[in-house]
Design a protein around this motif. Structure first.
Motif, PDB file in Angstrom:
ATOM      1  N   ARG A  96     -20.061 -28.313 -23.190  1.00 29.26           N
ATOM      2  CA  ARG A  96     -19.371 -27.212 -22.512  1.00 29.26           C
ATOM      3  C   ARG A  96     -20.225 -26.753 -21.342  1.00 29.26           C
ATOM      4  NH1 ARG A  96     -18.037 -22.886 -26.510  1.00 29.26           N
ATOM      5  NH2 ARG A  96     -16.088 -24.023 -26.771  1.00 29.26           N
ATOM      6  N   GLU A  98     -20.333 -23.934 -18.070  1.00 28.35           N
ATOM      7  CA  GLU A  98     -19.748 -22.716 -17.510  1.00 28.35           C
ATOM      8  C   GLU A  98     -20.574 -22.229 -16.322  1.00 28.35           C
ATOM      9  OE1 GLU A  98     -18.459 -19.690 -20.375  1.00 28.35           O
ATOM     10  OE2 GLU A  98     -18.836 -21.139 -21.973  1.00 28.35           O
ATOM     11  N   GLU A 106     -17.837 -15.110 -16.130  1.00 31.95           N
ATOM     12  CA  GLU A 106     -17.500 -16.530 -16.013  1.00 31.95           C
ATOM     13  C   GLU A 106     -16.566 -16.769 -14.825  1.00 31.95           C
ATOM     14  OE1 GLU A 106     -14.629 -19.610 -18.246  1.00 31.95           O
ATOM     15  OE2 GLU A 106     -16.019 -18.588 -19.595  1.00 31.95           O
ATOM     16  N   ARG A 109     -15.133 -23.149 -15.868  1.00 33.42           N
ATOM     17  CA  ARG A 109     -15.666 -23.870 -17.021  1.00 33.42           C
ATOM     18  C   ARG A 109     -15.079 -25.262 -17.084  1.00 33.42           C
ATOM     19  NH1 ARG A 109     -14.698 -22.129 -22.914  1.00 33.42           N
ATOM     20  NH2 ARG A 109     -15.426 -20.107 -22.178  1.00 33.42           N
ATOM     21  N   ASP A 386     -19.117 -19.037 -27.220  1.00 27.94           N
ATOM     22  CA  ASP A 386     -19.759 -19.314 -25.935  1.00 27.94           C
ATOM     23  C   ASP A 386     -21.209 -18.863 -25.888  1.00 27.94           C
ATOM     24  OD1 ASP A 386     -17.438 -20.391 -24.991  1.00 27.94           O
ATOM     25  OD2 ASP A 386     -16.798 -18.614 -23.874  1.00 27.94           O
ATOM     26  N   THR A 389     -23.862 -21.269 -24.450  1.00 22.42           N
ATOM     27  CA  THR A 389     -23.688 -21.469 -23.015  1.00 22.42           C
ATOM     28  C   THR A 389     -24.192 -20.266 -22.228  1.00 22.42           C
ATOM     29  OG1 THR A 389     -21.632 -22.573 -23.662  1.00 22.42           O
ATOM     30  CG2 THR A 389     -22.045 -22.328 -21.317  1.00 22.42           C
TER      31      THR A 389
END
Length: 429
Positions: A96, A98, A106, A109, A386, A389
């Motif tokens: 993942r 981002e 964010e 992504r 998340d 990340t």
């Protein structure tokens, strides 16, 4: 010129900029008047630093508030568009990626499934390269203006002077993989873009300590519960956290073989991969041709059917045993480090959820020493799937703050003249 404590004027300016930036970042908007007591700086120093940060585009005005009998006070905040970072989570089922602005909003992504060759080094490197290029193009961000790319990976990360970050991921078949060197080779990003690579449990811990359930704690352990298990230890001496290979503590002599090759590791009983394998061994039927996240969802549905039907006894027994092993593993952390808080994150930990916690807490208390067990709270992390990340993106952000909000300068060829260094030290700010 260095003072008696070895700090130069430049060091002092950088520290002052860091103090103001961080206070505005975590507690802003604030006025100049409020920044003084919040940072311990004099009003003159605050004014100089704020003027400097505004001139650099890092701080902006955010309205005003009335003061007691005087003029309204101007509020200040960190300018969200003044910097961008990328966070990457090399997970069990996908990579993942981002892109965030400076306030960790964010902007774009991308996800790349790992499939059957999930830990093939070339596949992972290709996914990271393509993903970071995709998010910058989607958001229209100049890669040369990035503060950096942070990456959370499984395994032990060694930072070497010649090859950068080298990953020792025994459980995924990575033996001294020079990940940073591989990413730089053939990257579409300019050489000025910095790569920050660390253990995924540490990036999770960083995120929870900055923005989640760890805020305000001096001693905490953040657990990453996915296919395997890991942990990040945060203490006053290790304020940015240190990854510990908690999943490879021996919890049963001559026990099940762990994917690291050893016998009796906690990960062989508490990781999602082993949890599903044990269900299968007890006669359960995990769905085939699907990823672990989907299979664990099916196991939970079998153990705790929503329609009130009879639970799958094998699934229920394996989950109850897992709660005991996890609680026993947490008791080791409690006895060794005496944390104020333990936070459980990771996709598997979040899937098991709040209903799983009472049994884990009960077993942790039963296996731990009474006094430290009475001082600790055990809860789920607050940042969701998340978190790794976000924590990876914090790595370049923390470095940026530590440098007082200044980007690293391109090193000139040859040593700088001595007169230039003296003038820089004496220059008023």
């Amino acid at each position: 010129m260095a003072g008696r404590n070895g700090r130069t004027v430049r060091d002092l300016r950088r520290a002052n900029r860091t103090a103001v930036l961080q206070r505005l970042y975590f507690d802003g908007p604030l006025s100049r008047f409020e920044l003084g007591p919040a940072t311990g700086l004099s009003s003159g120093s605050v004014s100089n630093v704020v003027a400097d940060l505004v001139a650099d585009g890092l701080v902006e005005e955010a309205g005003s508030v009335d003061s007691d009998g005087g003029r309204p006070r101007t509020l200040l905040r960190v300018a969200s568009g003044s910097g961008h970072m990328i966070g990457v989570d090399v997970g069990e089922t996908r990579v993942r990626i981002e892109l965030f602005d400076l306030t960790l909003t964010e902007l774009a992504r991308a996800e790349r499934p790992l499939g059957q060759r999930r830990y093939d080094v070339d596949v992972v490197v290709g996914h990271i390269r393509d993903g970071v290029a995709e998010v910058t193009e989607t958001a229209g961000v100049d890669p040369g203006r990035l503060l950096g790319v942070g990456i959370g990976v499984p395994g032990i990360v060694e930072h070497t002077p010649d090859r950068g970050a080298v990953v020792h991921g025994q459980t995924i078949g990575w033996d001294a993989v020079p990940l940073e060197e591989l990413l730089r080779t053939g990257s579409r990003f300019p050489d000025t873009v910095r790569w920050f690579i660390d253990n995924g449990a540490r990036t999770l811990g960083q995120a929870e300590m900055w923005f989640g359930g760890g805020r305000g704690a001096r001693n905490a352990v953040v657990v990453l519960f996915g296919s395997g298990v890991g942990a990040c230890l945060v203490t006053p001496e290790v304020e940015h956290g240190r990854a510990v290979e908690w999943g490879h503590l021996t919890v049963r002599v001559r026990g099940r073989r762990c994917r690291c090759g050893a016998l009796g590791c906690l990960e062989a009983y508490a990781g999602a991969e082993s949890l599903l394998e044990r269900w299968r061994e007890e006669g359960g039927r995990p769905p085939t041709d699907t990823d672990e996240e989907t299979a664990l969802t099916a196991m939970l549905a079998a153990a705790y059917p929503a329609d009130g039907s009879t639970p799958d006894p094998a699934a229920l027994a394996v989950l109850e045993e897992t709660a005991e092993y996890l609680g026993a593993g947490l008791s080791d952390l409690i006895n060794l480090f005496q944390p104020e808080r333990i936070l459980i994150g990771g996709w598997a930990g979040l899937q098991l959820g709040a209903g799983f916690l009472p049994a884990v807490r009960r077993h942790a208390a039963a296996y731990a020493l009474r006094h430290p067990a009475e001082q600790v709270t055990i809860d789920l992390g607050r940042l969701g799937p998340d978190a790794v990340t976000v924590g990876a993106a914090i790595l370049p952000l923390a470095d940026f703050f530590a440098r007082g909000g200044r980007r690293p300068e391109t090193a000139p060829e040859g040593p700088a003249p001595a007169w230039r260094a003296v003038l820089e030290e004496r220059a008023p700010r």
